[in-house]
Design a protein around this motif. Structure first.
Motif, short mmCIF file in Angstrom:
data_model
loop_
_atom_site.label_atom_id
_atom_site.label_comp_id
_atom_site.label_asym_id
_atom_site.label_seq_id
_atom_site.Cartn_x
_atom_site.Cartn_y
_atom_site.Cartn_z
N VAL A 52 0.83 -1.21 0.00
CA VAL A 52 0.00 0.00 0.00
C VAL A 52 0.87 1.26 0.00
CG1 VAL A 52 -1.94 -1.14 1.10
CG2 VAL A 52 -0.21 -0.05 2.52
N GLY A 53 2.03 1.19 0.62
CA GLY A 53 2.92 2.35 0.65
C GLY A 53 3.42 2.72 -0.73
N ASP A 54 3.75 1.72 -1.54
CA ASP A 54 4.22 1.99 -2.89
C ASP A 54 3.14 2.65 -3.73
OD1 ASP A 54 6.64 0.93 -2.23
OD2 ASP A 54 6.43 -0.91 -3.38
N MET A 55 1.90 2.20 -3.58
CA MET A 55 0.80 2.79 -4.35
C MET A 55 0.58 4.25 -3.95
SD MET A 55 -3.06 1.35 -4.83
CE MET A 55 -3.34 1.38 -3.07
N THR A 56 0.65 4.53 -2.65
CA THR A 56 0.48 5.90 -2.18
C THR A 56 1.60 6.79 -2.69
OG1 THR A 56 -0.60 5.07 -0.17
CG2 THR A 56 0.21 7.34 -0.13
N ALA A 57 2.84 6.31 -2.63
CA ALA A 57 3.98 7.09 -3.10
C ALA A 57 3.89 7.35 -4.61
CB ALA A 57 5.28 6.37 -2.77
N THR A 58 3.45 6.36 -5.37
CA THR A 58 3.30 6.54 -6.82
C THR A 58 2.27 7.63 -7.12
OG1 THR A 58 3.88 4.24 -7.25
CG2 THR A 58 2.67 5.41 -8.97
N PHE A 59 1.16 7.60 -6.41
CA PHE A 59 0.13 8.63 -6.61
C PHE A 59 0.68 10.01 -6.24
CE2 PHE A 59 -3.71 10.84 -4.74
CZ PHE A 59 -4.22 11.23 -5.97
N TRP A 60 1.44 10.08 -5.16
CA TRP A 60 2.04 11.34 -4.72
C TRP A 60 2.98 11.89 -5.79
CZ3 TRP A 60 1.92 14.98 -0.97
CH2 TRP A 60 3.08 15.73 -0.74
N VAL A 61 3.88 11.05 -6.32
CA VAL A 61 4.85 11.49 -7.32
C VAL A 61 4.15 11.93 -8.60
CG1 VAL A 61 6.77 10.75 -8.78
CG2 VAL A 61 6.72 10.09 -6.39
N ASN A 62 3.19 11.13 -9.08
CA ASN A 62 2.48 11.48 -10.31
C ASN A 62 1.71 12.79 -10.15
OD1 ASN A 62 3.44 9.17 -11.53
ND2 ASN A 62 1.59 7.98 -11.16
N SER A 63 1.16 13.02 -8.96
CA SER A 63 0.44 14.27 -8.71
C SER A 63 1.38 15.47 -8.83
CB SER A 63 -0.21 14.25 -7.32
OG SER A 63 -1.16 13.21 -7.22
N TRP A 64 2.57 15.34 -8.26
CA TRP A 64 3.52 16.43 -8.34
C TRP A 64 4.00 16.65 -9.77
CZ3 TRP A 64 4.58 20.44 -5.60
CH2 TRP A 64 4.35 20.44 -4.23
N VAL A 65 4.16 15.59 -10.54
CA VAL A 65 4.57 15.75 -11.95
C VAL A 65 3.53 16.56 -12.71
CG1 VAL A 65 4.96 14.50 -14.11
CG2 VAL A 65 5.99 13.67 -11.99
N VAL A 66 2.25 16.21 -12.52
CA VAL A 66 1.18 16.94 -13.20
C VAL A 66 1.14 18.40 -12.76
CG1 VAL A 66 -1.32 17.11 -13.47
CG2 VAL A 66 -0.22 14.88 -13.57
N LEU A 67 1.24 18.62 -11.45
CA LEU A 67 1.15 19.98 -10.93
C LEU A 67 2.36 20.83 -11.35
CD1 LEU A 67 -0.20 19.23 -7.34
CD2 LEU A 67 -1.45 20.19 -9.27
#
Length: 306
Positions: free
Chosen positions: A43-58
């Motif tokens: 679950v930690g990897d999935m959360t971190a992936t979402f976090w990184v992708n969000s920052w890339v978009v922003l």
């Protein structure tokens, strides 16, 4: 032809610079500076992936907006010998629509991906998939763990551990050093690679079970059971804490999660059994069971003999 050749070399140069920058990134940087390293839990990897992708978009949107600001500043700057104000516009419909649609799409997209990932994280193991089940009780200001027996599991259970509040270390003069004795912290043992479900409960007030390196936390609410299912994929010791203000010594409500091999886990369970910690310490030890009622107490008097 010459123009296309220049574009090609420009694209190759940018690609090379990007590859060089990414190759120099550490694992923590690639993980978006989130606590821990990739591969700690599923679950930690999935959360971190979402976090990184969000920052890339922003960041992409940020660079676009910054570029527009710089472009407008340069193109529409005041030239020499110009006086007065530039031509004014009341509104520009396409831009107004763009500035409305983009935020709505962003908010809707982030909401959809957040709801999707949260649903996955909170989807608990079925009875035939579960390997380890542990009851976790938050209490002022420590933690209790009940390792429950799971039918058909290769892991032992049906023992308990009762933790104490973090103990501060002191110097020779008796003053606190600002450090705690990690050897006395409540420690939750979890076998690596096992399907684990934690039943999160409280013995008194609201607490929150948080292991930063797992990139997830869940509240413990009096009278309610929350569940957290995960697979620990990397052996090691991870510090946890209460993330809900729960009283005077909230900051001392620390614990550890130790991810170990199957053999080490079963040895630990056996050590608790050898200490006589068999069974579970359940809701009967909750503090709210002793709360006074709202009725007026009545004193019973013995009948006087006449």
């Amino acid at each position: 032809m010459r123009k296309n050749h220049r574009k090609k070399w420009t694209a190759l140069s940018l690609s090379g610079v990007l590859a060089l920058v990414l190759s120099g990134c550490t694992a923590q940087e690639l993980n978006g500076y989130m606590p821990g390293l990739p591969g700690t839990t599923d679950v930690g990897d999935m959360t971190a992936t979402f976090w990184v992708n969000s920052w890339v978009v922003l960041l992409a949107i940020g660079f676009f907006v910054w570029g527009l600001i710089i472009w407008a500043t340069v193109v529409y700057r005041r030239r020499k010998n110009e006086v007065g104000l530039p031509v004014q516009m009341r509104y520009h419909m396409p831009i107004e629509i763009l500035f409305t649609v983009i935020p709505v799409v962003l908010v809707g997209g982030f909401f959809a991906f957040t709801a999707r990932d949260q649903a996955i994280v909170e989807d608990n193991w079925a009875a035939d998939e579960l390997d380890v089940r542990i009851e976790v009780y938050g209490k002022q200001w420590a933690w209790d763990f009940n390792y429950l027996e799971v039918e058909g599991s290769q892991y032992d259970g049906d023992v308990y551990y009762q933790g104490v509040q973090a103990v501060e270390l002191r110097d020779a003069e008796g003053k606190t050093t600002g450090e705690v004795d990690y050897g006395q912290l409540p420690t939750l043992y979890v076998p690596v690679g096992a399907n684990v479900t934690l039943d999160l409960k409280s013995r008194d007030v609201a607490h929150s079970f948080w292991v930063p390196e797992f990139n997830y936390k869940e509240d413990t609410i009096p009278g309610k059971t929350n569940e957290f299912s995960f697979v620990a994929e990397r052996e090691g010791v991870y510090i946890g804490k209460c993330a809900e203000l729960c009283g005077e010594y909230h900051s001392m409500m620390l614990f550890q999660v130790e991810v170990v091999s199957e053999a080490e886990y079963n040895d630990y369970i056996q050590s608790l059994r050898d200490q006589g910690n068999t069974g579970a310490r359940g809701d009967e030890y909750n503090r709210e069971l002793d709360n006074p009622g709202t009725s007026v107490p009545v004193i019973q008097h013995e009948e006087e003999e006449h």
